[in-house]
Each structure stands twice: as C-alpha cells, then as structure tokens.
Design an enzyme around this catalytic site. Structure first.
Site, PDB file in Angstrom:
ATOM      1  N   ALA A   1       0.849  -1.203   0.000  1.00 19.49           N
ATOM      2  CA  ALA A   1       0.000   0.000   0.000  1.00 19.49           C
ATOM      3  C   ALA A   1       0.879   1.246   0.000  1.00 19.49           C
ATOM      4  CB  ALA A   1      -0.913  -0.005   1.215  1.00 19.49           C
ATOM      5  N   ASN A   2       0.281   2.409   0.140  1.00 17.39           N
ATOM      6  CA  ASN A   2       1.055   3.647   0.265  1.00 17.39           C
ATOM      7  C   ASN A   2       0.386   4.558   1.293  1.00 17.39           C
ATOM      8  OD1 ASN A   2      -0.926   5.420  -1.151  1.00 17.39           O
ATOM      9  ND2 ASN A   2      -0.492   3.984  -2.810  1.00 17.39           N
ATOM     10  N   ARG A   3       0.961   5.730   1.495  1.00 17.19           N
ATOM     11  CA  ARG A   3       0.525   6.587   2.602  1.00 17.19           C
ATOM     12  C   ARG A   3      -0.637   7.521   2.265  1.00 17.19           C
ATOM     13  NH1 ARG A   3       4.318   6.140   6.499  1.00 17.19           N
ATOM     14  NH2 ARG A   3       6.387   5.491   5.806  1.00 17.19           N
ATOM     15  N   SER A   4      -1.257   7.343   1.125  1.00 22.74           N
ATOM     16  CA  SER A   4      -2.354   8.257   0.762  1.00 22.74           C
ATOM     17  C   SER A   4      -3.480   8.194   1.799  1.00 22.74           C
ATOM     18  CB  SER A   4      -2.900   7.871  -0.616  1.00 22.74           C
ATOM     19  OG  SER A   4      -4.113   8.548  -0.839  1.00 22.74           O
TER      20      SER A   4
ATOM     21  N   ALA B   1      -4.024   7.360  -5.272  1.00 27.00           N
ATOM     22  CA  ALA B   1      -2.623   6.948  -5.357  1.00 27.00           C
ATOM     23  C   ALA B   1      -2.632   5.444  -5.640  1.00 27.00           C
ATOM     24  CB  ALA B   1      -1.913   7.245  -4.048  1.00 27.00           C
TER      25      ALA B   1
END
Ligand code: C5P
Length: 418
Positions: free
Chosen positions: A220-223, A286
């Site tokens: 995943a990412n930090r969005s 994102a």
C-alpha cells in the site's frame, strides 16, 4: 510574494474606479491581467486619477471608452451612471484614496465615481492606497469601519515602503495578483450558490489501493484520501452528481455522494468503467503501480531456516490513461494528479502528454512537505496552456477551486462543441 489563483468565472464585467494616487499606475497592469483572464474591464477615473495616468493609456488597455465626467451629456446618453452602476458584476476601487473613502462613507455623489458607487447594488471591492499616517488617522479608520459595516469589501492595504522616501507602514496598494485573487473570490461564492455543476456527473478516484500478498498482508502507500474526499464534497456543493471510488481509508463519508469502496487497482478500474459516462473525471487516487504477481491464498508462513519470500511484481493497469483513451466514453474533462518527491513540474508536464489528461494537478509529496495525511496542499495546475502555481491552501480550498475551475472549463468546452 507571488500568489496563484484560478479564473473561476471567465468573462465577468468589472467596473474599475481609479482614484488619484501614485499607485494608479498599477491599474494598467491590473487591467491587462484581468483581460488576459477573460474579464471585461470598463474604467471610471476621478479627476485626480487623471493627474497620475492618462485616460488614453487606460482606454487603450480596457479597449473601452474611459468615463470621467458625471455631466458629460454624451456619456450620460450612451450609458448613464445608473446603468454604469448596475451593469458590472463587481465594482473595484483601486487605488482608493483617503478622500475617496471619506466621500464613499459620507454617501457623496458629486462626481461620476461616487455617483456610481452610491447607485450600485453590486459587490464593491476597495483597495486603499495612501500614506501610512493618513491610513492610521482616526477619521480614515472611522470611514473604513463604516464602509465595512455597509458591506464594502477591502483588499489591503499592504504594509511596506511608500513612494515617499523613508516612509513605511500600512498604505501600499496590494499587489496585482492578490487584488485579482480578491476580485475572483467574489465570483467563487457566486459559482457555489449558482450550482455550476448542476446536472453533471463527476467521477473521482481517491485513496490508496491495497495489493494483496496473501490474505493478511498487502502492498500500500501513505495516501489518506483527504484530497479526493474534499474534491467529491466540492463537486457535490456545486450541484454535481458525484461518484467517489475509493481505496481503503479512514474518513467520514460525505453526504449526498455515491461511494464505491474497492481495494485493488484492478477493482478500481472496473468500478470506474462501470460508473461511466461522466462529464468530469478526477483521478486523485494513489494507485499502486505494481501488484504481487501471484498472491497466496493462504498466509505465507515463516519457518526457521526458510528463506524470506521473494515477491514478483506485475504492473497495474493505468486507470487514468485507460479512461483518457476510452473513445466515445471519455469524459469531457480528464484531470490527473502527479504526486512527486522531486522535479515536480518536469514530471507533471510529461504526464500531461503521456496520460492524455486535460489537466495535471502536481504536488510535492516528499515527507518534508507534510502533504500525505496533512490538511493543506500546494499544487501546480498544468494544462496545455501552461503552468499555474497556486499558493498553499487547505485541501478543501484546493478542491473547491479545482472544481470551480473545472465547471468553467466544462462550460467552455460544451459551448465550443455546440
Ligand atoms: O504515473 P503516476 O502514478 O505518477 O500518475 C499519477 C496519476 O495517474 C494520478 O492521477 C493517478 O490517480 C493516476 N493513476 C491511475 N492508475 C495507475 C497509476 C496512476 O489512474 N495505475
């Protein structure tokens, strides 16, 4: 300071009343910039303003006859001060001298400028410019208080050096970009109440995607999804029907919006395609660039002596590019985001072309910027026409401005197509 702004409503009628002050020359730049942004400007000059700039130069820039005299019969027959007061969308007084403010506060109507100001029922924005001692004087402050109570809006004065050597303080005319931002913020309020996106369908992607490694783990990412949720709320506030397709986020659901919750990029693409057609699509998600090639159906076990697993990644579909090339189903306005940690503008410009987007909203998401998960954002809007650098704003304000601007653009495209 440079400040960015958006043309929220092209083609507004602005009546500029130029008062007599050394800052009057800045009106020439103001007129030029307002016209560049699609507004029409008509100017009224006071008698003393004509000592500082000539009606000839003002007229050359407005491309309209400059009006100076209340009792000029020709002008009265052609326009009349009552019509002059009612026709514009906004009246801007710049520079507003102490004397002009006093006459406005007193309700005088002894020249064309004050007669128009007394007769108008339109918003009036005043940009004062005078010596700091005159600004601070109790009489001026009394007049300013009165004018504010009467509903007159103020831009400035700015604090700084005066034309007189050695003098500094409050009294400078605000810089032209700030004045334009103040003028256009009056139209923004209007756009919101007038339902600029009524009857339109706006599609927004938001948040991160989760790409499974096994049933427990994912990439995943930090969005945080905040900017996308704000965009959805802003489009709804302008009267649009909104479909928000979001990855997993922890945000309260905005009312009056259709929310489709997905986890992976593949699901997001499918949901976007199912939601078409749309008039505007904004890709604020994102999306993970890669997914795990072969996610395991059971939790991957670690065991002593066993090597750490190697993840093989496959590229995800590019949702924005796919939709921007979807032929007859392509939304009329396709807007992408470019979250970068370096060379923000260069990358964003490339993306505009490679993704076939109409606009790219670029922002710096390096950890130092605090954008990821934060409340504010500093964006650059890249279009075929160039780059606009917007000042730092809350994500809600960025969203509002993007959607207002999109409403104007959509209207222009529809008019051009008809
Ligand atoms: O290529 P990059 O990920 O930087 O492009 C960002 C833009 O493209 C964003 O608008 C994002 O929502 C969109 N995008 C997409 N699908 C992907 C990757 C990015 O829609 N797989």
């Amino acid at each position: 300071m440079s400040i960015g702004f958006v043309a929220v409503a092209a083609g507004k009628n602005i009546l500029l009343i130029i008062g007599g002050g050394i800052a009057a020359y800045k009106c020439l730049e103001l007129i030029r910039r307002l016209r560049d942004r699609g507004h029409r400007v008509r100017a009224v000059m006071t008698k003393s303003a004509q000592q500082f700039v000539t009606p000839l130069s003002v007229g050359a820039l407005t491309n309209e006859r400059v009006l100076t005299d209340l009792f000029n019969l020709d002008e009265e027959r052609e326009i009349g001060h009552i019509r002059l007061a009612r026709d514009p969308d906004v009246i801007v007084v710049a520079p507003a001298t102490a004397n002009l403010l006093a006459r406005m506060a007193g309700g005088h109507a002894d020249d064309l400028a004050t007669a128009v100001l007394l007769a108008t029922d339109k918003p009036v924005l005043v940009a004062p410019a005078m010596n700091p001692a005159m600004w601070r004087n109790k009489a001026t402050q009394r007049n300013v208080t009165q004018l504010k109570a009467d509903g007159i809006r103020f831009a400035g004065p700015a604090v700084g050096e005066m034309a007189e050597r050695g003098e500094a303080g409050p009294g400078r005319l605000v810089e032209v970009p700030e004045l334009i931002a103040a003028i256009e913020s009056i139209f923004e309020g209007e756009a919101e109440t007038s339902g600029a996106l009524a009857g339109r369908h706006v599609l927004i992607t938001s948040g991160p995607t989760h790409e499974p490694i096994d049933p427990i783990r994912y990439l995943a990412n930090r969005s945080s999804g905040k900017q996308g949720f704000e965009l959805a709320a802003a489009a709804r506030n302008l009267g649009a029907r909104v479909t928000l397709i979001t990855g997993p986020v922890a945000l309260p659901e905005p009312q009056g919006i259709t929310i489709v919750r997905i986890k992976t990029a593949a699901e997001m693409l499918e949901a976007v395609q199912a939601a078409l057609p749309a008039d505007i699509a904004v890709f604020a998600a994102a999306v993970a660039d890669w997914r795990v090639d072969a996610p395991q159906t059971e939790k991957i076990k670690k065991a002593e002596g066993k090597r750490a697993p190697t993840l093989t990644l496959t590229e995800n579909p590019d949702i924005l590019r796919t939709i921007a090339q979807s032929g007859p189903l392509r939304p009329r306005l396709v807007i992408g985001f470019a979250a970068e940690t370096e060379d923000v503008l260069a990358h964003a410009k490339k993306k505009l072309k490679s993704k076939r987007a109409d606009w790219i909203i670029a922002n710096d998401v390096s950890p130092a910027s605090g954008v990821m998960g934060g409340e504010s954002n500093t964006v650059h809007v890249i279009t075929a026409g160039g780059v606009e650098n917007w000042p730092e704003m809350s994500k809600a304000k960025v969203a509002q401005r993007i959607m207002e601007r999109a409403a104007v653009e959509l209207h222009a495209r529809r008019t051009a197509a008809e």
